[in-house]
Scaffold this motif. Structure first.
Motif, PDB file in Angstrom:
ATOM      1  N   ASP A   1      -8.558 -15.642  -2.294  1.00 47.90           N
ATOM      2  CA  ASP A   1      -9.752 -15.079  -1.357  1.00 47.90           C
ATOM      3  C   ASP A   1     -10.891 -15.870  -1.964  1.00 47.90           C
ATOM      4  O   ASP A   1     -11.324 -16.123  -3.052  1.00 47.90           O
TER       5      ASP A   1
ATOM      6  N   ILE B   1      -4.714 -12.933   7.776  1.00 48.77           N
ATOM      7  CA  ILE B   1      -4.563 -11.327   7.769  1.00 48.77           C
ATOM      8  C   ILE B   1      -4.876 -10.985   9.212  1.00 48.77           C
ATOM      9  O   ILE B   1      -5.839 -10.866   9.824  1.00 48.77           O
TER      10      ILE B   1
ATOM     11  N   ASN C   1      -0.282  -9.626   6.268  1.00 45.57           N
ATOM     12  CA  ASN C   1      -0.221 -10.971   5.822  1.00 45.57           C
ATOM     13  C   ASN C   1       0.577 -11.945   6.459  1.00 45.57           C
ATOM     14  O   ASN C   1       1.649 -11.599   6.378  1.00 45.57           O
TER      15      ASN C   1
ATOM     16  N   THR D   1       0.808  -1.231  -0.244  1.00 43.04           N
ATOM     17  CA  THR D   1       0.082  -0.204  -0.097  1.00 43.04           C
ATOM     18  C   THR D   1       1.080   1.272  -0.095  1.00 43.04           C
ATOM     19  O   THR D   1       0.567   2.287  -0.734  1.00 43.04           O
TER      20      THR D   1
ATOM     21  N   VAL E   1      -8.185  -0.608   3.463  1.00 37.94           N
ATOM     22  CA  VAL E   1      -7.547  -1.509   2.647  1.00 37.94           C
ATOM     23  C   VAL E   1      -6.980  -2.479   3.651  1.00 37.94           C
ATOM     24  O   VAL E   1      -6.753  -2.405   4.655  1.00 37.94           O
ATOM     25  N   GLY E   2      -6.764  -3.692   3.010  1.00 35.35           N
ATOM     26  CA  GLY E   2      -6.005  -4.518   3.895  1.00 35.35           C
ATOM     27  C   GLY E   2      -6.680  -5.784   4.156  1.00 35.35           C
ATOM     28  O   GLY E   2      -6.255  -6.681   4.514  1.00 35.35           O
ATOM     29  N   GLU E   3      -7.955  -5.778   4.601  1.00 34.39           N
ATOM     30  CA  GLU E   3      -8.890  -6.763   5.107  1.00 34.39           C
ATOM     31  C   GLU E   3     -10.280  -6.333   5.269  1.00 34.39           C
ATOM     32  O   GLU E   3     -10.526  -5.147   4.849  1.00 34.39           O
ATOM     33  N   PRO E   4     -11.144  -7.297   5.250  1.00 32.03           N
ATOM     34  CA  PRO E   4     -12.523  -6.812   5.211  1.00 32.03           C
ATOM     35  C   PRO E   4     -12.904  -6.112   6.146  1.00 32.03           C
ATOM     36  O   PRO E   4     -12.531  -6.325   7.505  1.00 32.03           O
TER      37      PRO E   4
ATOM     38  N   ILE F   1     -15.471  -9.263  -0.342  1.00 35.38           N
ATOM     39  CA  ILE F   1     -14.598 -10.216  -0.182  1.00 35.38           C
ATOM     40  C   ILE F   1     -14.780 -10.817   1.433  1.00 35.38           C
ATOM     41  O   ILE F   1     -14.984 -10.145   2.338  1.00 35.38           O
TER      42      ILE F   1
ATOM     43  N   ASP G   1     -13.840   1.152  -0.497  1.00 30.31           N
ATOM     44  CA  ASP G   1     -13.147  -0.277   0.122  1.00 30.31           C
ATOM     45  C   ASP G   1     -12.519  -0.773  -0.952  1.00 30.31           C
ATOM     46  O   ASP G   1     -12.983  -1.318  -1.797  1.00 30.31           O
ATOM     47  N   THR G   2     -11.198  -0.749  -0.871  1.00 36.85           N
ATOM     48  CA  THR G   2     -10.346  -1.153  -1.853  1.00 36.85           C
ATOM     49  C   THR G   2      -9.638  -2.354  -1.650  1.00 36.85           C
ATOM     50  O   THR G   2      -9.017  -2.709  -0.540  1.00 36.85           O
ATOM     51  N   TRP G   3     -10.355  -3.318  -2.427  1.00 39.29           N
ATOM     52  CA  TRP G   3      -9.626  -4.608  -2.430  1.00 39.29           C
ATOM     53  C   TRP G   3      -8.268  -4.873  -3.306  1.00 39.29           C
ATOM     54  O   TRP G   3      -8.701  -4.484  -4.554  1.00 39.29           O
ATOM     55  N   TRP G   4      -7.359  -5.339  -2.889  1.00 35.46           N
ATOM     56  CA  TRP G   4      -6.118  -5.604  -3.839  1.00 35.46           C
ATOM     57  C   TRP G   4      -4.989  -6.199  -3.021  1.00 35.46           C
ATOM     58  O   TRP G   4      -5.363  -6.866  -1.763  1.00 35.46           O
ATOM     59  N   GLN G   5      -4.037  -6.589  -3.631  1.00 30.73           N
ATOM     60  CA  GLN G   5      -3.020  -7.449  -3.003  1.00 30.73           C
ATOM     61  C   GLN G   5      -1.605  -7.180  -3.485  1.00 30.73           C
ATOM     62  O   GLN G   5      -1.360  -6.402  -4.538  1.00 30.73           O
ATOM     63  N   THR G   6      -0.590  -7.439  -2.640  1.00 31.87           N
ATOM     64  CA  THR G   6       0.748  -7.392  -2.969  1.00 31.87           C
ATOM     65  C   THR G   6       1.062  -7.677  -4.523  1.00 31.87           C
ATOM     66  O   THR G   6       1.718  -6.937  -5.283  1.00 31.87           O
TER      67      THR G   6
ATOM     68  N   ARG H   1      -9.351 -14.770   3.538  1.00 35.88           N
ATOM     69  CA  ARG H   1      -8.615 -15.915   2.728  1.00 35.88           C
ATOM     70  C   ARG H   1      -9.199 -17.439   2.728  1.00 35.88           C
ATOM     71  O   ARG H   1      -9.825 -17.820   3.522  1.00 35.88           O
TER      72      ARG H   1
HETATM   73  O1  PRX Z   1      -7.376 -11.320   1.725  1.00 34.61           O
HETATM   74  C1  PRX Z   1      -7.221  -9.940   1.127  1.00 34.61           C
HETATM   75  C2  PRX Z   1      -7.108  -8.859   2.199  1.00 34.61           C
HETATM   76  O2  PRX Z   1      -5.643  -8.798   2.054  1.00 34.61           O
HETATM   77  C3  PRX Z   1      -4.999  -9.674   1.137  1.00 34.61           C
HETATM   78  C4  PRX Z   1      -3.958  -9.049   0.431  1.00 34.61           C
HETATM   79  O3  PRX Z   1      -2.776  -8.914   1.604  1.00 34.61           O
HETATM   80  P1  PRX Z   1      -1.476  -8.022   1.040  1.00 34.61           P
HETATM   81  O4  PRX Z   1      -0.826  -8.745  -0.074  1.00 34.61           O
HETATM   82  O5  PRX Z   1      -0.800  -7.787   2.235  1.00 34.61           O
HETATM   83  O6  PRX Z   1      -1.973  -6.591   0.752  1.00 34.61           O
HETATM   84  C5  PRX Z   1      -2.877  -5.575   1.350  1.00 34.61           C
HETATM   85  C6  PRX Z   1      -2.871  -4.302   0.945  1.00 34.61           C
HETATM   86  C7  PRX Z   1      -3.267  -4.401  -0.505  1.00 34.61           C
HETATM   87  C8  PRX Z   1      -6.161 -10.061   0.123  1.00 34.61           C
HETATM   88  O7  PRX Z   1      -5.771 -11.230  -0.534  1.00 34.61           O
HETATM   89  N1  PRX Z   1      -7.681  -7.653   1.553  1.00 34.61           N
HETATM   90  C9  PRX Z   1      -6.983  -6.555   0.978  1.00 34.61           C
HETATM   91  N2  PRX Z   1      -7.965  -5.430   0.928  1.00 34.61           N
HETATM   92  C10 PRX Z   1      -9.123  -6.029   1.305  1.00 34.61           C
HETATM   93  C11 PRX Z   1      -8.953  -7.266   1.592  1.00 34.61           C
HETATM   94  N3  PRX Z   1      -9.881  -8.143   2.201  1.00 34.61           N
HETATM   95  C12 PRX Z   1     -11.387  -7.271   2.214  1.00 34.61           C
HETATM   96  N4  PRX Z   1     -11.576  -6.152   1.495  1.00 34.61           N
HETATM   97  C13 PRX Z   1     -10.227  -5.314   1.281  1.00 34.61           C
HETATM   98  N5  PRX Z   1     -10.508  -4.092   0.836  1.00 34.61           N
END
Ligand code: PRX
Length: 631
Positions: free
Chosen positions: A485, A506, A511, A295, A370-373, A497, A395-400, A500
């Protein structure tokens, strides 16, 4: 600068375009940047080999796009506004011109210390402007940065340095975090005892702590900067050259060095930053993450700087000197866009409104998580108490691995829905699949979240282990990127989401791999086997529950719990400490020897009745024993 998507209709149009003809869509975006040579080919990909290439043949440097190209128009605008841990220390505003100069000088420092294009450079620093300067200087000279979060232990640091054979380590004497001073150089020294590839350690003076400087190997940042030339031309890079490595936990004990390449990451972080947060010129933007996480890479540094924004950087913690710190910083700096993690929101909500009330938060236009639900309660508190029901929450969902935001509403432009990440960004094609990999079509359905088509910011490999990259993300389901996820799609096609579905936990938005924690605990001389599961925790989202089998019955269980947590702090870092440790004589295993975590998870959640099918267990009596222990 390209215009932001401004209406829901426009979003739908852009989305359609991006799916019907992704290459044309992304080529248009690519034209907004400075290229030293135009690309020959927009996209080539083969998910079966985990090979993805965007804008091949193109030549560029991301720092020219982050810095040089802004100098004429907004050179005097603040690029980074830095807030110190201690409120009495003056904040710093660094203009684009000043940042450019510092980056050029530090690029020369790196070169003077032997760095070359393609070298891996490890950065283990506090959240100070020099961290941003170090990252950008690596990118300028074509070295690959590997930032390691400064909360990790010496062991985690040396593992990461060795995995990528980093030649330089950039650190500081120490780091201020709340009332604590973390001895970063001492930790680095311990790490460097077992990192033969490190030839030079550049040390920033921050806390003025007493440290050892090893002759020849260790040099001071300020001394090197004094000697450095102010001009540094960019290194010409290929689109697909790696920009950075960032480690993330996986389902084995060994962290994965996720590798991102330059051009696609650049195009996507800029596009997603502007559109998700609806950034407009002059906005003050603050993301509270650490640059040690993705992030921070994408949405403190690259996305905002590529967009010519003012990005804030905070050295401290939300609870210091008290739990009103975030809100005070927002008031003092007239922050317009605020991006944080659900765990921080829950922790601050729990402290009570007396920490929020004193502050004027009316500058806020957009909020993000960001980062979790995010749970419903925290969402509503954030919306009402922080945003005054006047600032849309993204509410932004994404990953490393995804490099940038994948599923999110666009602030005030596309509809939001509490606890839902909502709709995919243009260019992102999510789908849900069942356990066999069949796509689940239609709405009001649940499944595993996959992505069907490449996007520019996706990871390209795991450093030094492409096979693992392929196996982890592309082998589970044919021709799809698997996110790990679980997810549901509601009656309107909006995504939520659910968490996991693999062995990643998380915890407070971080993570962690269960295997990583288990193998650390197993190193205790009295521990024979461990199973880690998550359980719902009111602040952290997930707490860590450890079931531990000992060789000898512990005489003092609490003392052993402390020792185990000390070990976890040392091996992984303080974030991996177990919240609950239960000593058991056996673990529930199937006949093939697999731990039935499902059962352990239920028990950790406080459920002892409906444990589901236990008939495949080798010895169902174990479950009864564990149940008795928790009652
Ligand atoms: O499970 C999801 C959760 O964080 C995971 C990714 O973690 P990381 O690679 O450390 O990146 C975190 C920052 C982008 C995902 O597989 N996650 C991330 N954002 C959300 C989320 N779960 C729910 N809602 C979100 N907005």
């Amino acid at each position: 600068m390209e215009k932001n998507i401004a209406t829901f209709e426009e979003y739908k149009k852009e989305y359609d375009k991006s799916v019907t003809n992704p290459e044309v869509f992304w080529e248009e975006k690519a034209r907004n940047f400075i290229w030293r040579r135009k690309w020959d080919n927009i996209l080539s990909w083969d998910f079966t080999k985990a090979e993805i290439k965007w804008f091949e043949g193109g030549k560029l440097n991301i720092t020219e796009n982050c810095l040089d190209r802004h100098l004429e128009k907004i050179g005097n605008q603040t690029a980074i506004k830095w807030i110190a841990n201690n409120p009495s220390e003056k904040s710093k505003s660094i203009s684009y011109k000043e940042l450019h100069l510092e980056v050029c000088k530090f690029s020369n420092v790196l070169k003077n210390n032997g760095a070359k294009k393609g070298d891996r450079i490890c950065i283990y620093m506090p959240m100070v402007p020099e961290l941003a300067i170090a990252v950008l200087a690596c990118a300028r000279i074509g070295a690959i940065h590997s930032v390691v979060f400064a909360g990790f232990s010496a062991k985690s640091l040396s593992d990461r340095i060795n995995d990528a054979s980093c030649t330089i380590l950039i650190t500081a004497d120490g780091s201020f975090r709340g009332e604590k001073v973390i001895p970063l150089k001492n930790i680095s020294d311990e790490a460097m005892d077992s990192t033969p590839s490190v030839k030079r350690c550049i040390v920033l003076e921050r806390t003025k702590s007493k440290i050892n400087m090893q002759k020849i190997r260790d040099v001071w940042w300020h001394n090197e900067m004094k000697k450095a030339d102010e001009d540094c031309s960019i290194e010409m890079m290929n689109s697909e050259d790696p920009l950075f490595i960032l480690y993330t936990s996986g389902s084995t004990g060994k962290p994965k060095g996720i590798q991102h390449s330059i051009a696609g990451y650049m195009i996507y972080t800029e596009f997603s930053f502007r559109n998700v947060f609806q950034y407009s010129e002059g906005d003050i933007y603050w993301c509270t993450a650490d640059i040690g996480w993705i992030t921070g890479h994408s949405y403190i540094l690259y996305g905002p700087l590529l967009s010519g924004a003012t990005t804030m950087m905070f050295e401290g913690v939300p609870s210091y000197p008290d739990s009103g710190r975030f809100w005070k910083i927002i008031e003092d700096n007239n922050v317009n866009i605020f991006y944080t993690a659900p765990t921080a929101i829950r922790a601050l909500e729990a402290k009570g409104m007396e920490f929020v009330k004193p502050y004027d938060l009316s500058s806020l236009k957009v909020l993000g998580t960001v980062g979790e639900p995010i749970n419903e309660d925290a969402w509503h508190w954030y919306n009402k108490e922080i945003g005054n029901r006047n600032a849309p929450i993204v509410d932004t969902w994404w990953q490393t691995e995804t490099g940038g935001i994948m599923i999110s509403n666009l602030a005030g432009v596309t509809p939001g829905k509490p606890t839902f990440a909502t709709l995919p960004l243009p260019g992102i094609q999510p789908c849900l699949v069942d356990e066999q990999g069949n796509e689940i079509k239609g709405n009001s359905v649940k499944g595993r979240l996959c992505i069907k088509y490449p996007w520019p910011a996706m990871a390209r490999s795991i450093y030094g282990n492409h096979e693992r990259f392929k196996n982890t993300y592309f082998n589970a389901f044919k021709n799809k990127y698997f996110t790990g996820d679980g997810c549901l799609r509601d009656e309107n096609g909006m995504y939520r989401i659910t968490g996991r579905v693999d062995d990643v936990l998380i915890v407070s938005g971080h993570n962690l791999g269960t295997a990583e924690i288990e193998s650390a605990i197993d190193q205790h001389k009295n521990v024979c086997e461990t199973a880690i599961v998550g359980y719902p925790h009111p602040i952290k989202g997930n707490g860590i529950y450890a079931y531990v089998i000992c060789h000898k019955k512990p005489k003092n269980k609490d003392a052993l719990r402390i020792e185990i947590n000390e070990l976890l702090t040392k091996e992984v870092g303080p974030i991996a400490k177990a919240d609950k440790i239960l000593f058991v004589s056996c673990l529930p295993k199937t006949r093939s020897g697999k731990i039935m975590r499902r059962i352990l998870r239920k028990i950790a959640e406080g459920e002892t009745e409906n444990l589901g099918d236990t008939s495949t267990l080798l010895d169902p009596a174990i479950v009864e024993e564990i149940k008795k222990l928790v009652q």
